[in-house]
Design an enzyme around this catalytic site. Structure first.
Site, PDB file in Angstrom:
ATOM      1  N   HIS A  10       5.678   2.875  -2.688  1.00 23.34           N
ATOM      2  CA  HIS A  10       6.074   1.480  -2.939  1.00 23.34           C
ATOM      3  C   HIS A  10       4.876   0.536  -3.711  1.00 23.34           C
ATOM      4  CE1 HIS A  10       8.042  -2.337  -1.581  1.00 23.34           C
ATOM      5  NE2 HIS A  10       6.765  -2.778  -1.501  1.00 23.34           N
ATOM      6  N   GLU A  11       3.667   0.765  -2.800  1.00 22.20           N
ATOM      7  CA  GLU A  11       2.443   0.038  -3.378  1.00 22.20           C
ATOM      8  C   GLU A  11       2.097   0.571  -4.801  1.00 22.20           C
ATOM      9  OE1 GLU A  11       2.076  -2.607  -1.685  1.00 22.20           O
ATOM     10  OE2 GLU A  11       3.120  -1.951  -0.019  1.00 22.20           O
ATOM     11  N   HIS A  52       4.045  -1.460  -7.212  1.00 22.75           N
ATOM     12  CA  HIS A  52       3.261  -2.846  -7.510  1.00 22.75           C
ATOM     13  C   HIS A  52       2.053  -3.028  -8.240  1.00 22.75           C
ATOM     14  CE1 HIS A  52       5.624  -5.418  -4.708  1.00 22.75           C
ATOM     15  NE2 HIS A  52       5.367  -4.780  -3.636  1.00 22.75           N
ATOM     16  N   GLU A 101       8.632  -7.082  -6.495  1.00 21.84           N
ATOM     17  CA  GLU A 101       9.292  -6.142  -5.476  1.00 21.84           C
ATOM     18  C   GLU A 101      10.206  -5.067  -6.427  1.00 21.84           C
ATOM     19  OE1 GLU A 101       8.000  -6.119  -2.636  1.00 21.84           O
ATOM     20  OE2 GLU A 101       9.762  -5.059  -1.340  1.00 21.84           O
TER      21      GLU A 101
HETATM   22 MG    MG Z   1       6.496  -5.011  -1.476  1.00 24.75          MG
END
Ligand code: MG
Length: 501
Positions: free
Chosen positions: A265-266, A269, A295
């Site tokens: 997830h990160e 980003h 996101e």
């Molecule tokens: Mg996030």
């Protein structure tokens, strides 16, 4: 003589450098700093924040923006210069709309609300948090008036995180998502608990989890030569430049998913910020354009890529070799099913890809009800549980697992929650378009590779940073405005297959 635009850039660079120094202090506070350093660190950060805010909101800055705007008025809309002017005009006006006295009250109220929330959550004591939430709500209401609105009070709050998006559009989109997903969720639950996720709940030595997190972040395209992986309690990504975009994660000794999917997830980003165009460096345009679009990039990597079968067919052998005792007897299909188990649950951050959106829709609806005076704070726990029943079919046994679970309402940050679900919708829309434009992406994905996907994302999304609004960017990248349909197609196909519906 130097141009007005160059004078403006010099100011912008200076403010940017202060903000990024602030970011380093904040990153260090979360990752390395001894707890005893908290007081001094908050003083340091407050000083830098005051410097940055003072420089940015000065009359001189407004004059400089307008002079530079006149000078660059003939440049095309898409140029870096015109885009920077648009962004600065808007954020300057916004920053000046909130008087210093109001900003001071926000930090005062939030400063007290946060420890009260921690205590209330620990003791399952909503009444202890209630007066603080009432104060926060008062600030939210004032903020909406200060920022101003035409249609709905919630609009200016949402606009801070998803510029240009209207509450009515989100409501219509979420209602359609609800209508499509509730029957799907019910059908899955009716099939019974045929998916066993016991294999991810075993002892997994943390040093090996760390090794695999680095391996998997590298595999999806996160550039470690311009990055760093740190350990924290609440994972986040932060960037100080496109050449220094950091990720963080957490390690559970007996549960594999948090480090695995937190890292992916990160990485998503951080890859967004690593992919911004070098010409935008040292300006506020060298960032993701909105919370929702940001996101979408993290969800794309975490879910669309990181919870796909092709990806694990390629990378599961490596995971098995690190954890032969835990995973040696489970094949990749069992693992794929385990990481895609659908289970209506109480806690948002632990929710699966399908039910996650219900947690967001619930918060979006309750925020509006509180803001519009339709829901008294005292009645929040009951309203929360009623909506849990309606959307997820489960009711949390305590408020700790209910309306006290998130930190977000300790500050006047109404309008942020919806961007999480918007991210899921944007991600599916981007992915569907990407594959239709370049079928190689799907072929590579089936072999666990993301090169073609990343090339598409860089070209269509990352390089632009904040030059365009979310709506402009979605239109440019997909030829359409936001639509929820690709997401519904994506989850319906995926989970019908897994659950043999
Ligand atoms: Mg996030």
């Amino acid at each position: 003589m130097q141009s007005h635009f160059q004078n403006l850039l010099d100011k912008v660079y200076e403010i940017h450098d202060i903000d990024k120094a602030l970011g380093v202090l904040s990153w260090d506070k979360e990752t390395n700093m001894p707890k005893a350093g908290t007081e001094a660190r908050i003083q340091q950060m407050t000083t830098l924040r005051r410097l940055s805010h003072g420089k940015f909101t000065a009359d001189e800055m407004g004059e400089l923006i307008e002079k530079a705007a006149n000078e660059t008025a003939d440049l095309p809309y898409e140029s870096d210069e015109a885009s920077l002017i648009r962004y600065l005009r808007r954020s300057y006006a916004e920053a000046r709309q909130l008087p210093p006295e109001f900003v001071r009250r926000v930090s005062e109220v939030s400063g007290k609300a946060h420890p009260a929330w921690v205590e209330a959550r620990e003791n399952n004591d909503f009444a202890h948090f209630q007066p603080h939430l009432e104060e926060v709500l008062q600030l939210v209401k004032e903020m909406a008036e200060l920022l101003g609105y035409e249609d709905e009070k919630y609009d200016p709050l949402l606009d801070q995180y998803e510029h240009g998006m209207k509450t009515a559009e989100v409501r219509a989109t979420f209602n359609a998502v609800k209508e499509a997903l509730v029957p799907l969720r019910e059908a899955i639950v009716e099939r019974g608990s045929q998916v066993d996720d016991g294999l991810v709940h075993q002892p997994f030595p943390v040093d090996k989890q760390k090794a695999f997190a680095r391996y998997i972040a590298d595999a999806v395209g996160y550039d470690f030569s311009r990055g760093h992986l740190g350990t924290v309690v609440h994972p986040f990504a932060t960037s100080f430049s496109r050449n220094d975009a950091r990720i963080t994660t957490r390690w559970y000794p007996d549960f594999l998913n948090p480090s695995l999917f937190g890292t992916l997830h990160e990485s998503g980003h951080a890859m967004y910020e690593q992919g911004t165009h070098p010409n935008l460096a040292r300006t506020p345009l060298a960032r993701g354009t909105s919370s929702g679009i940001h996101e979408s990039q993290s969800r794309m990597i975490e879910n669309v890529v990181g919870r796909s079968l092709g990806f694990w067919q390629a990378h599961y052998p490596k995971l098995q070799s690190l954890f032969p005792e835990q995973l040696g007897n489970h094949d990749v299909n069992a693992f794929y099913r385990a990481i895609n188990k659908v289970q209506p649950s109480y806690i948002r951050v632990e929710a699966d890809e399908l039910t996650y959106n219900f947690h967001i829709i619930l918060r979006f609806e309750l925020e509006q009800a509180m803001l519009n005076g339709e829901l008294a704070i005292a009645d929040l726990p009951t309203a929360w549980n009623d909506k849990m029943q309606e959307l997820l079919g489960v009711v949390p046994p305590t408020d700790t697992e209910g309306c006290l679970q998130d930190v977000h309402w300790t500050r006047p940050g109404f309008g942020y929650f919806p961007t999480y679900a918007l991210g899921n919708l944007y991600a599916a829309q981007f992915y569907e378009t990407a594959v239709s434009q370049n079928p190689t992406i799907a072929e590579e994905m089936a072999q666990g590779k993301t090169d073609a996907l990343l090339t598409w994302l860089r070209k269509k999304i990352h390089q632009y940073g904040r030059k365009f609004t979310p709506a402009e960017l979605v239109q440019k990248a997909t030829g359409e405005s936001l639509t929820y349909e690709p997401f519904i197609r994506y989850v319906t196909e995926k989970f019908s297959e897994i659950y043999e519906l």
